[in-house]
Design an enzyme around this catalytic site. Structure first.
Site, short mmCIF file in Angstrom:
data_model
loop_
_atom_site.label_atom_id
_atom_site.label_comp_id
_atom_site.label_asym_id
_atom_site.label_seq_id
_atom_site.Cartn_x
_atom_site.Cartn_y
_atom_site.Cartn_z
N LYS A 110 0.91 -1.15 0.00
CA LYS A 110 0.00 0.00 0.00
C LYS A 110 0.94 1.20 0.00
O LYS A 110 1.54 1.54 1.02
CB LYS A 110 -0.89 -0.06 1.25
CG LYS A 110 -2.04 0.91 1.27
CD LYS A 110 -1.54 2.30 1.40
CE LYS A 110 -2.50 3.29 1.96
NZ LYS A 110 -1.90 4.63 1.90
N GLY A 127 4.53 3.46 11.10
CA GLY A 127 3.83 4.75 11.07
C GLY A 127 3.35 5.15 12.44
O GLY A 127 4.00 4.87 13.45
N SER A 128 2.17 5.78 12.48
CA SER A 128 1.66 6.34 13.73
C SER A 128 1.00 5.27 14.60
O SER A 128 0.58 4.22 14.10
CB SER A 128 0.64 7.43 13.41
OG SER A 128 -0.49 6.84 12.79
N GLY A 145 -2.67 4.84 13.37
CA GLY A 145 -2.75 4.02 12.16
C GLY A 145 -2.48 2.55 12.46
O GLY A 145 -3.25 1.66 12.08
N GLY A 146 -1.40 2.29 13.17
CA GLY A 146 -1.01 0.90 13.49
C GLY A 146 -2.09 0.20 14.29
O GLY A 146 -2.46 -0.95 13.99
N GLU A 150 5.16 -1.12 13.67
CA GLU A 150 6.17 -0.36 14.40
C GLU A 150 5.65 1.05 14.48
O GLU A 150 5.43 1.70 13.45
CB GLU A 150 7.50 -0.44 13.62
CG GLU A 150 8.67 -0.02 14.49
CD GLU A 150 9.32 1.21 13.95
OE1 GLU A 150 8.97 2.30 14.45
OE2 GLU A 150 10.15 1.09 13.05
N CYS A 179 12.47 7.01 14.08
CA CYS A 179 11.75 6.32 15.16
C CYS A 179 12.65 6.15 16.39
O CYS A 179 12.15 5.90 17.48
CB CYS A 179 11.21 4.98 14.69
SG CYS A 179 12.29 4.16 13.55
N GLU A 192 5.02 10.69 22.05
CA GLU A 192 6.05 11.01 21.06
C GLU A 192 5.66 12.28 20.30
O GLU A 192 4.53 12.42 19.85
CB GLU A 192 6.20 9.86 20.04
CG GLU A 192 7.25 10.14 18.99
CD GLU A 192 7.34 9.07 17.89
OE1 GLU A 192 8.40 8.92 17.31
OE2 GLU A 192 6.32 8.40 17.62
P1 NAP Z 1 0.27 7.09 9.40
O1 NAP Z 1 -0.76 8.15 9.44
O2 NAP Z 1 0.20 6.08 10.46
O3 NAP Z 1 0.17 6.40 7.97
C1 NAP Z 1 1.01 5.34 7.58
C2 NAP Z 1 0.34 4.54 6.47
O4 NAP Z 1 -0.75 3.80 7.02
C3 NAP Z 1 -0.24 5.39 5.36
O5 NAP Z 1 -0.09 4.70 4.15
C4 NAP Z 1 -1.68 5.53 5.74
O6 NAP Z 1 -2.53 5.68 4.64
C5 NAP Z 1 -1.97 4.17 6.39
N1 NAP Z 1 -2.99 4.26 7.42
C6 NAP Z 1 -2.95 5.02 8.54
N2 NAP Z 1 -4.05 4.83 9.27
C7 NAP Z 1 -4.82 3.93 8.61
C8 NAP Z 1 -6.10 3.36 8.85
N3 NAP Z 1 -6.81 3.66 9.94
N4 NAP Z 1 -6.60 2.50 7.94
C9 NAP Z 1 -5.89 2.20 6.82
N5 NAP Z 1 -4.69 2.73 6.53
C10 NAP Z 1 -4.15 3.59 7.41
O7 NAP Z 1 1.72 7.70 9.44
P2 NAP Z 1 2.43 8.75 8.49
O8 NAP Z 1 1.45 9.46 7.62
O9 NAP Z 1 3.52 8.01 7.82
O10 NAP Z 1 3.06 9.76 9.52
C11 NAP Z 1 2.23 10.41 10.46
C12 NAP Z 1 2.82 10.28 11.84
O11 NAP Z 1 3.19 8.92 12.12
C13 NAP Z 1 4.12 11.03 12.06
O12 NAP Z 1 3.92 12.38 12.33
C14 NAP Z 1 4.70 10.27 13.23
O13 NAP Z 1 4.13 10.69 14.43
C15 NAP Z 1 4.30 8.86 12.99
N6 NAP Z 1 5.40 8.07 12.37
C16 NAP Z 1 6.06 7.21 13.14
C17 NAP Z 1 7.08 6.45 12.60
C18 NAP Z 1 7.79 5.47 13.44
O14 NAP Z 1 8.88 5.69 13.77
N7 NAP Z 1 7.20 4.36 13.78
C19 NAP Z 1 7.44 6.57 11.27
C20 NAP Z 1 6.73 7.47 10.48
C21 NAP Z 1 5.70 8.20 11.05
P3 NAP Z 1 -2.96 7.13 4.10
O15 NAP Z 1 -1.87 8.09 4.45
O16 NAP Z 1 -3.16 6.92 2.64
O17 NAP Z 1 -4.20 7.47 4.80
#
Ligand code: NAP
Length: 527
Positions: free
Chosen positions: A183, A240-241, A244-245, A264, A301, A392
């Protein structure tokens, strides 16, 4: 060339009229490329192809899969400067970082190829029959790891190459024998498409079944959710967040057939500065930590978001130097306006918590999407009482927590949420008098660092990049290094099978020449 289309196996497809663009955060305007959202039909087609491909791909020898992984690395290299240019435009990250990450991505693919070529990763375990055993005969049992099926990978925003389309999750799943559907992350869909094109070429060149890899564009939640609930998907990799996770984790566990989600989700990576570290080289550590907090605009991260020390003059001077050093550094561009806004929101929220004191902040004029660093300090008592301070803030932000004594330091460490990393700064002789702190930290983290910084994650077999919840959804597995393959396999025991009908790894003559555990002994010998 970027077409904006999805890859459904080796075919490109753009059936949906809904489109989106990526964004250049440095220029603060959209890029020139238009991407077609994957339709429901395309999502289904990718999963159906992956399920069919699995039946062939899982029977391929490790050597054949290794050829595929090595070919992906070569094809990524062949993308040349176009890949670097698109990466830089879509991420705001510098060219040096893009090249470094490309090298890391190819290195990961080749490391998994080497693991496959050696072959012992399948953990072949054999207990031969004892027909004469009393009172009951013992059967012949042989166990090894086998792939679980099609995997969906949600790439990370902060690593457009190394944790995305052909990143660690994809490389480990393909190595295990699982087809992958990515994805694509909407912030770097162009980088993702170029890498997907390289994988499609590599798949064709090495004779992989169509559907072993697909790449689906999406800028909202629907595609990811459809993939997660599809009955033919058998596992999820996510970076990711937390929101989301956890949303995907819940969705996957509510399916008729629940599946594992290896998410993660980030960490504040506590750093414990013991008194001897402050006395010996407090200002050196403060300077190094100012750099570590700022590295990659804090978008790692393993960024050190929490520093713990014991109150006193030495800690005061460490905090002062950390503040003055971090103020000297220039803000850098974040990945995307959404990430920037998330950073600003989190920074404001934590800064407005009662009893927090500002140590340093950058307040000058900066270009749009550039992250202005901030460091706060708070007493351990107030930190413990306020869970908001444990969150975080993804960016160049950190909090120094001041404990009144060793006992309070132990309590704070014990109360920490699960983390990817923890760090101890101090003299070896002093550590021995802080064993409770060390033990408490080991219990909360996946990787514990002595006299160093947590940023910088080496890719090697001994790396553990994972940790207790909420840093990940399963603390038993790493997403970096060759052991990441274990997320996509399950052990299967073969009972009383004739040798020639068994997978090669389990046959009497050990045709692969791999290390096996035979009747309790590690050996490469034939049976
Ligand atoms: P994200 O919002 O968690 O999104 C990551 C991926 O997952 C994207 O492709 C997103 O799709 C998908 N997604 C998220 N929520 C979903 C849901 N409920 N259902 C289906 N798909 C979902 O993270 P991000 O946009 O990469 O970054 C946002 C925040 O995440 C950052 O500001 C940071 O706080 C955190 N982050 C943490 C790490 C880490 O170290 N683990 C790494 C990167 C980011 P769409 O965007 O297409 O909706």
């Amino acid at each position: 060339m970027i077409t904006g289309k999805n890859y459904i196996g080796v075919d490109t497809s753009a059936k949906n009229s809904r489109t989106y663009s990526t964004f250049n955060p440095k220029l603060n305007k959209p890029t020139e490329w238009i991407f077609h959202e994957a339709s429901k039909e395309e999502v289904n087609a990718a999963v159906e192809k992956a399920a069919v491909a699995f039946e062939t791909y899982r029977t391929f020898s490790d050597r054949k899969k290794a050829e595929f992984l090595k070919a992906i690395a070569s094809e990524i290299e062949s993308l040349g400067d176009e890949l670097i240019s698109v990466y830089v435009q879509e991420s705001g990250l510098p060219e040096g970082r893009a090249k470094g990450e490309r090298g890391r991505t190819m290195g990961q693919l080749r490391a998994f190829a080497t693991l496959l070529e050696e072959g012992s990763w399948v953990e072949a375990t054999i207990d031969t029959a004892q027909p004469d055993r009393e009172p009951l005969p013992k059967v012949d049992l042989r166990k090894m790891l086998l792939p679980i099926g099609p995997i969906v990978v949600f790439g990370a925003s902060n690593f457009p190459l190394a944790f995305s389309t052909a990143g660690g999750d994809t490389a480990s799943a393909l190595a295990a024998g699982c087809p992958v559907i990515v994805k694509s992350h909407p912030m770097h869909a162009g980088t993702g498409e170029l890498v997907a094109s390289a994988i499609a070429i590599a798949a064709k060149k090495t004779g992989m079944p169509d559907g072993v890899f697909s790449n689906l564009n999406s800028s909202d939640l629907e595609v990811g959710q459809l993939l997660t609930v599809h009955p033919k998907v058998k596992g999820i990799g996510f970076t990711g967040s937390t929101n989301g996770g956890m949303a995907l984790y819940r969705l996957a566990s509510q399916r008729k057939e629940p599946i594992p989600v290896f998410a993660e989700m980030g960490s504040i990576n506590p750093v414990i500065v013991l008194p001897s570290a402050l006395e010996q080289k407090g200002s050196e550590w403060a300077t190094q930590y100012a750099g570590s907090i700022m590295l990659g605009a804090g978008q790692f991260c393993t960024n050190p978001g929490l520093i713990l020390g014991i109150k006193g003059q030495a800690l005061d001077s460490f905090v002062a130097t950390l503040g003055s050093e971090i103020e000297k550094l220039d803000p850098t561009c974040m990945l995307h306006p959404n990430i920037y806004e998330g950073y600003e929101k989190g920074k404001k929220e934590l800064s407005s918590q009662p009893k927090t004191v500002e140590v340093a902040s950058h307040n000058g004029n900066v270009a749009p999407n550039f992250a202005q660093q901030k460091v706060l300090t708070v007493s351990a008592e107030d930190f413990l009482a306020n869970p908001v301070l444990h969150r975080e803030v993804f960016g160049p932000f950190s909090i120094v927590v001041q404990c009144k004594d060793k006992e309070e330091l132990i309590t704070v460490t014990q109360e920490l949420e699960g983390q990817l990393t923890g760090t101890i700064l101090g003299k070896e002789t002093e550590i021995k008098t802080y064993t409770e702190v060390v033990n408490a930290l080991v219990n909360r983290v996946g990787r514990i660092i002595f006299n160093g910084v947590p940023t910088g994650v080496e890719v090697c077999p001994s790396m553990m990049h994972g940790g207790p919840f909420p840093s990940t959804t399963d603390s038993r597995f790493t997403s970096v290094g060759t052991s990441a393959i274990r997320r996509w396999v399950r052990p299967v025991s073969f009972q009383s099978w004739p040798s020639e009908l068994l997978p090669e790894a389990l046959r009497n003559n050990n045709p692969l020449g791999i290390m096996r555990l035979v009747n309790g002994e590690h050996t490469k010998q034939k049976i």
